[in-house]
Design a protein around this motif. Structure first.
Motif: not given
Length: 445
Positions: A86-93, A384-392
């Motif tokens: 996990g991790g914010v940046a890793r989840n976004i990636a 992690g939904a917020g991280d996915t939002l950033v990735g999207g």
């Protein structure tokens, strides 16, 4: 499936879905809920497809404990404990890797790991993704970042303990960011970073990206860490706070500039709930729970959020995408005239327009609300939904060169589908005027 569903008022990007029934349901909801309204000023960000995106921040070993029954303070409860990367940046990636077509270069990921078992496991998981890991630093003697999250029986986050000091201590201009800024940033299409970095490192990174004319998305991570982003605001294309992170950032900006900061009644209420640990109350913002109408509550909420967002926009940030839990998200933007005017600051205007949009002689903050649909299935976890939002959001910017509000539609859809199989409903557009008294204060300062 990709396409545009439009009326004379709005246009939505419908991203791919493997299930035709989901697509049909989305179209049905959009057809029923889209209403005529004034079209927003359309700003388009064009990003070269041949350049790679860069994600900088934490990769973490995530330990999650989900209770099977109601959590009681001071006692143990039955549940399930899992360990995952996990991790914010890793989840976004991870999200960006799944959404980007293979015709785009692999995203470059920059993080720090310890030379330990956890670090080896995380590195192995990163190398299984379509990522460039050449800027992942393995530091001897450092501890691999670890986070323990406690979830209630419904999957909502109750509490979290984060041991991520290694990111702050070792991901610095002297510890990898310097070479990244020199070698990779000038060739980048987009920078995505997050506030687990130390404030000086964040500001160094954002300033370097801005100097190379690279668009920037910054995720504030948490209320305590959100204050770190203040020095980066002049450089940002998008920032993605939740409501309380937005309040924290706006309050810190006003504090540092010796300006008054007044919070509206709805946000004051949820801030007090957060201070006293009543985390669940924040999700009721704008849902009619105080006895007034749903639409009225939401309108008041957006007005209060606009006052906070205006502080960030005035500092130079171009778009503020605020996540609202079950209420979806809202994106706030404003004309160039309201943005920061610091000496030597060159604001990246997405379509080159110099004129400011005005209503009744007042500066306005434009708001696009992006409601979430009810889940199509049981919610597994909102972590992690917020991280996915950033990735999207990043994926939509990289693949489509969309008008400024459209990547946010794709972002909310990605986050919604991350917790279950959900979608985007109506997009409501409003222009929120800044009160005349506040505008006069801004002109005097």
């Amino acid at each position: 499936m990709e396409g545009v569903f439009s009326t004379n008022a709005t246009a939505l990007l419908l991203t791919r879905s493997p299930d035709p029934m989901v697509v049909a349901r989305r179209l049905d909801v959009l057809a029923r809920q889209l209403t005529a309204t004034a079209a927003p000023v359309v700003e388009t960000l064009q990003i070269p497809a041949h350049k790679c995106a860069i994600i900088v921040g934490g990769a973490v070993l995530d330990a999650q404990a989900k209770a099977d029954v109601d959590i009681q303070a001071g006692s143990s409860v039955p549940g399930k404990v899992t360990h995952t990367p996990g991790g914010v940046a890793r989840n976004i990636a991870a999200c960006l890797c799944q959404l980007l077509p293979t015709s785009h270069p692999p995203p470059l990921f920059c993080t720090v790991l310890g030379e330990d078992v956890s670090g080896a496991a995380l590195m192995a998981s990163l190398q299984q993704m379509r990522l460039d890991t050449s800027h992942v630093r393995v530091v001897q003697g450092a501890t691999t970042p670890t986070v323990l999250a406690i979830l209630d029986r419904g999957g909502e986050l109750v509490s979290c303990v984060a041991d991520v000091q290694s990111v702050e201590e070792h991901l610095t201009p002297a510890g990898g960011l310097g070479s990244l800024a020199q070698d990779a940033l000038p060739r980048a299409s987009l920078l995505v970073c997050e506030a687990n970095l130390a404030p000086a490192s964040l500001q160094f990174l954002c300033a370097a990206a801005h100097a190379s004319e690279v668009p920037i998305i910054l995720e504030p991570v948490s209320v305590p860490k959100s204050k770190r982003v203040v020095g980066c605001l002049p450089y940002l294309t998008f920032i993605t706070p939740n409501a309380m992170e937005l309040v924290s950032i706006a309050e810190e900006v006003c504090k540092q500039s010796n300006k008054p900061f007044v919070l509206g009644p709805m946000l004051s209420k949820v801030q007090q709930h957060a201070i006293h640990g009543s985390y669940a109350d924040s999700s009721s913002l704008g849902d009619g729970s105080n006895g007034s109408s749903n639409g009225g509550d939401l309108e008041h909420l957006l007005e209060e959020l606009a006052q906070c967002a205006a502080v960030l926009l005035q500092a130079g940030t171009q778009h503020v995408l605020v996540t609202l839990g079950s209420r979806g998200a809202a994106i706030f933007s404003c004309p160039l005239r309201l943005r920061g005017k610091q000496q030597g600051h060159s604001s990246l205007d997405l379509n080159g327009h110099e004129q400011a949009r005005r209503e009744d002689g007042l500066e306005v903050v434009e708001c696009v609300h992006l409601p979430a649909l009810p889940p199509l299935g049981p919610v597994v976890s909102t972590s992690g939904a917020g991280d996915t939002l950033v990735g999207g959001l990043a994926a939509a910017l990289l693949t489509e060169g969309l008008a400024c509000h459209e990547p946010s539609v794709a972002a909310v859809e990605a986050a919604s589908e991350a917790i279950t199989a959900s979608a985007i409903g109506r997009v409501g557009i409003a222009s929120l005027a800044i009160p005349e008294q506040q505008q006069q204060q801004q002109q005097q300062q």
